[in-house]
Design an enzyme around this catalytic site. Structure first.
Site, PDB file in Angstrom:
ATOM      1  N   GLY A 261       0.779  -1.230   0.000  1.00 40.85           N
ATOM      2  CA  GLY A 261       0.000   0.000   0.000  1.00 40.85           C
ATOM      3  C   GLY A 261       0.808   1.274   0.000  1.00 40.85           C
ATOM      4  O   GLY A 261       0.353   2.298   0.517  1.00 40.85           O
TER       5      GLY A 261
ATOM      6  N   ASN B 161      -6.379   3.077 -12.218  1.00 38.16           N
ATOM      7  CA  ASN B 161      -5.411   2.072 -11.774  1.00 38.16           C
ATOM      8  C   ASN B 161      -4.012   2.581 -12.088  1.00 38.16           C
ATOM      9  O   ASN B 161      -3.815   3.338 -13.037  1.00 38.16           O
ATOM     10  CB  ASN B 161      -5.649   0.748 -12.514  1.00 38.16           C
ATOM     11  CG  ASN B 161      -4.684  -0.334 -12.060  1.00 38.16           C
ATOM     12  OD1 ASN B 161      -4.415  -0.490 -10.868  1.00 38.16           O
ATOM     13  ND2 ASN B 161      -4.144  -1.085 -13.009  1.00 38.16           N
TER      14      ASN B 161
ATOM     15  N   HIS C  31      -0.233   1.109 -13.010  1.00 37.75           N
ATOM     16  CA  HIS C  31       0.408  -0.125 -13.476  1.00 37.75           C
ATOM     17  C   HIS C  31       1.893   0.164 -13.712  1.00 37.75           C
ATOM     18  O   HIS C  31       2.242   1.194 -14.299  1.00 37.75           O
ATOM     19  CB  HIS C  31      -0.259  -0.593 -14.777  1.00 37.75           C
ATOM     20  CG  HIS C  31       0.314  -1.878 -15.278  1.00 37.75           C
ATOM     21  ND1 HIS C  31       0.012  -3.094 -14.701  1.00 37.75           N
ATOM     22  CD2 HIS C  31       1.184  -2.133 -16.282  1.00 37.75           C
ATOM     23  CE1 HIS C  31       0.683  -4.048 -15.330  1.00 37.75           C
ATOM     24  NE2 HIS C  31       1.384  -3.485 -16.296  1.00 37.75           N
TER      25      HIS C  31
ATOM     26  N   SER D 197       2.142   3.812 -15.517  1.00 37.06           N
ATOM     27  CA  SER D 197       1.003   4.418 -16.215  1.00 37.06           C
ATOM     28  C   SER D 197      -0.180   4.487 -15.271  1.00 37.06           C
ATOM     29  O   SER D 197      -0.432   3.546 -14.527  1.00 37.06           O
ATOM     30  CB  SER D 197       0.565   3.549 -17.408  1.00 37.06           C
ATOM     31  OG  SER D 197       1.661   3.203 -18.229  1.00 37.06           O
TER      32      SER D 197
ATOM     33  N   ASP E 186      -5.596  -4.129 -17.582  1.00 38.92           N
ATOM     34  CA  ASP E 186      -4.558  -3.111 -17.847  1.00 38.92           C
ATOM     35  C   ASP E 186      -4.703  -2.470 -19.232  1.00 38.92           C
ATOM     36  O   ASP E 186      -3.712  -2.220 -19.923  1.00 38.92           O
ATOM     37  CB  ASP E 186      -3.147  -3.737 -17.734  1.00 38.92           C
ATOM     38  CG  ASP E 186      -2.879  -4.288 -16.344  1.00 38.92           C
ATOM     39  OD1 ASP E 186      -3.455  -3.756 -15.380  1.00 38.92           O
ATOM     40  OD2 ASP E 186      -2.099  -5.254 -16.235  1.00 38.92           O
TER      41      ASP E 186
END
Ligand code: GAR
Length: 316
Positions: free
Chosen positions: A14, A108, A110, A137, A146
């Site tokens: 995290g 998200n 990645h 990204s 993704d």
């Protein structure tokens, strides 16, 4: 303006969640973290979030179908009045249903320069391919892994002798810088007049035989060759407000609406009793409701024949 309510989903350490959380402590940050949730009750990030006074939620996925687990996570997000979801090392493949419930509102991060190296072992693959740069990204989440639209990326140079771990550690630094910046920009974008106009336009032009013209300098929507049913008013005569103006039945309805919510509804100057102004700049727009207002306004000005045709079409 109210801060956007963001929930962060994690599976492990995290550190990206922590970066988002600490960025949110700045007064000017346009989002706040309202929940940190995980599929892993032992995720280290949960303890950190708790210590920082953020609500947490954990539910293991073991023994549950993907649909059932996603449903539980979705309920937790809704209970926390989440507006945006940030996936931060949330190592779960999501069901299309879950994704569609958060369409355009779930981001998200990645650890690669997408579209290169989707999935796992991204750094190893970049080094093996002889790439000059790895990177990270931030993208919108779509049902394909993704794969959603890329919002921003940071390239990170690969050094001679880099291992997957040494590169991962540097990419992580870049991730921590990138994620909070992109998230802040994404949530803030919904608080701009351009965004509100586009949403109004979307709803207005979805009405039958609708078109857009400019009237008194305002974008305005009407029935082709007929009456107007929506105006987009932005700082009109310097009133400092951005609002949608729609048709209503008259003075009584106008007064009732203003009494109901005097921060949101107002009597638009120069328009008389047949219109009401709905503020779009309060930071909590319910676009479904606004869409219903626009459709109702269209019906108020459309010819009986057109309304009838539409009603018949709706029955099918
Ligand atoms: C991060 O590097 C993130 O980009 C990656 O997992 C790590 C989580 O670290 N995510 C993915 O690989 C998703 N496909 P963190 O828990 O310390 O933020």
């Amino acid at each position: 303006m109210a801060k956007a309510r963001v929930a962060v989903l994690i599976s492990g350490t995290g550190t990206n969640m922590a970066a988002l959380l600490y960025a949110a402590k700045a007064a000017e940050c346009p989002y706040e973290i309202v929940l940190v949730a995980s599929n892993n009750p032992d995720a280290a990030g949960l303890k950190l979030a708790e210590a920082e006074g953020i609500a947490t939620f954990a539910h293991p996925h073991k023994g549950l179908s993907r649909e059932a687990h996603d449903g539980i996570m979705h309920d937790a997000l809704v209970a926390a009045k989440t507006e945006f979801v940030a996936l931060a090392g949330y190592m779960r493949i999501l069901t299309p249903e879950f994704v569609s419930q958060w369409e355009g509102r779930m981001l998200n991060i990645h650890p690669s320069l997408l579209p290169k190296y989707k999935g796992l072992h991204t750094h190893e693959r970049a080094i093996e391919a002889g790439d000059s740069h790895g990177g990270c990204s931030v993208h919108l989440v779509t049902a394909e892994l993704d794969d959603g639209p890329i919002l921003q990326q940071t390239p990170v140079a690969i050094l001679p002798g880099d291992t997957a771990d040494s590169l991962a550690a540097r990419v992580l630094i870049a991730e921590h810088q990138l994620y909070s910046r992109v998230l802040a920009q994404w949530v803030a974008r919904e608080n701009t007049p351009e965004y509100w106009l586009n949403r109004v336009r979307e709803h207005a032009l979805a009405q039958a035989e609708a078109d857009e013209v400019a009237s008194h300098g305002m974008p305005c929507f009407g029935i082709i060759g007929g009456k107007k049913f929506a105006y987009f008013s932005h700082d009109h005569h310097g009133d400092g407000r951005t609002a949608l103006l729609v048709k209503i039945s008259g003075a009584e309805e106008q007064a009732m609406l203003i009494e109901q919510d005097e921060a949101r509804y107002f009597r638009p100057a120069y328009f008389g009793d047949g219109w009401v102004g709905i503020r779009l700049d309060l930071g909590d727009n319910d676009w479904d409701h606004i869409g219903q207002w626009i459709a109702k306004s269209w019906r108020a000005v459309a010819s009986k024949k057109l309304v009838k045709l539409l009603d018949i079409a709706d029955e099918f």
